[in-house]
Scaffold this motif. Sequence first.
Motif, mmCIF file in Angstrom:
data_model
loop_
_atom_site.group_PDB
_atom_site.id
_atom_site.type_symbol
_atom_site.label_atom_id
_atom_site.label_comp_id
_atom_site.label_asym_id
_atom_site.label_seq_id
_atom_site.Cartn_x
_atom_site.Cartn_y
_atom_site.Cartn_z
ATOM 1 N N THR A 68 6.567 1.830 -2.903
ATOM 2 C CA THR A 68 7.217 2.282 -1.677
ATOM 3 C C THR A 68 6.857 3.718 -1.338
ATOM 4 N N ASN A 69 6.970 4.623 -2.305
ATOM 5 C CA ASN A 69 6.649 6.032 -2.051
ATOM 6 C C ASN A 69 5.169 6.216 -1.719
ATOM 7 N N PHE A 70 4.330 5.495 -2.435
ATOM 8 C CA PHE A 70 2.894 5.586 -2.193
ATOM 9 C C PHE A 70 2.577 5.164 -0.758
ATOM 10 N N GLN B 213 1.733 -3.337 1.027
ATOM 11 C CA GLN B 213 2.514 -3.019 -0.172
ATOM 12 C C GLN B 213 2.652 -4.208 -1.112
ATOM 13 N N GLY C 209 -1.838 10.315 -4.404
ATOM 14 C CA GLY C 209 -0.630 9.514 -4.550
ATOM 15 C C GLY C 209 -0.668 8.527 -5.700
ATOM 16 N N SER D 111 2.169 8.260 -8.318
ATOM 17 C CA SER D 111 3.429 7.660 -7.886
ATOM 18 C C SER D 111 3.424 6.146 -8.083
ATOM 19 N N GLY E 117 4.607 5.129 1.789
ATOM 20 C CA GLY E 117 5.202 6.071 2.738
ATOM 21 C C GLY E 117 4.379 7.338 2.901
ATOM 22 N N ASN E 118 3.771 7.804 1.820
ATOM 23 C CA ASN E 118 3.006 9.050 1.872
ATOM 24 C C ASN E 118 1.534 8.838 2.228
#
Length: 324
Positions: free
Chosen positions: A239-241, A224, A262, A265, A243-244
Amino acid sequence: MKSNKHCAHSSGVALIVVLWAVGLISAALFGLVAILQRQIGQEVAALQNARAMLVAESGIQMALHSQLRPEDMAEAGRQLSGRLQEGWYTGKTPVEVHFEIEAKDMSEDAAKININALLLGDKALARSVLQSLFAGWEVNLTTSSSLIDALLDWVDADGLSTGSNSGTERSVRNGPFEKIEELEKVGGWAGMAKEAKEGSKSVDALSKFTVFGAGKLSLRSAEQDLIEAWLELGAGAATNFIGNRPGQDGVLGTADDVVTQGLPSLSPNYQSFMDRVLVEEEDLWRVTSTGFVGKAKRKVVALISRKTNPPQVKARWSEEDANP
């Protein structure tokens, strides 16, 4: 009596002249033999070097076999060395012939920042990326700014200091890094690495960079902090990227990984950075083949893409450019 003495004297002089001439001729012959031996030695050495290069090239050709995997290289190398040994002679004397080969999957390098590609590209972008990265590692601004100047001065071709410290142009390569460990020779690196390691994230700074690869960052495998710095995103923006990204099975590197889907995002303007990232891993190997013929040794390094059938050499360089 005088005549006899004169004859004896003449004979003595003649003998001296003959011996002197013989000495000169002998010296010339010895010199000629030495020259011929040296030339023969040079020609043999040149021949052995050429043969060693051919042996090294044979390893690269072997690596282009589509069915071979990195773990198969050592055994395949031993078998090919045995075949090459047959029929290699200098006169009637057999010559030792073998090669060593190492193949490394470069997927790990795609997950790191190519320091050469970064520093030799847009300098403003390089400064922004590194400043953001070091700040995320809790490195002092003064420490990181000084180091970035030194990094830029290490790779640029001129002798002019990037910043106010003229010391950043001393003991530099003025060319790209040849191996990642050279970063530790750059003025200010040790201080930055120490601060990064002692920070709350305990970052191993050297492990984040590479000198190999295409100069693009893999969104499938990069961490990240590297993604956010490389794309000039704010802290936490990926963060969302992240996580997914592993998909439904939660395992990174499997078929259901979510990368392309993704991208929005990360940024609504994600198309602007698509030329700087990889969304699919390229099956790229770095193959090092070293040929030995007698005392001669030659090394060839190649980047081989195995996405095509047959595999293709993307880049290659010889021993002169690949010194460890």
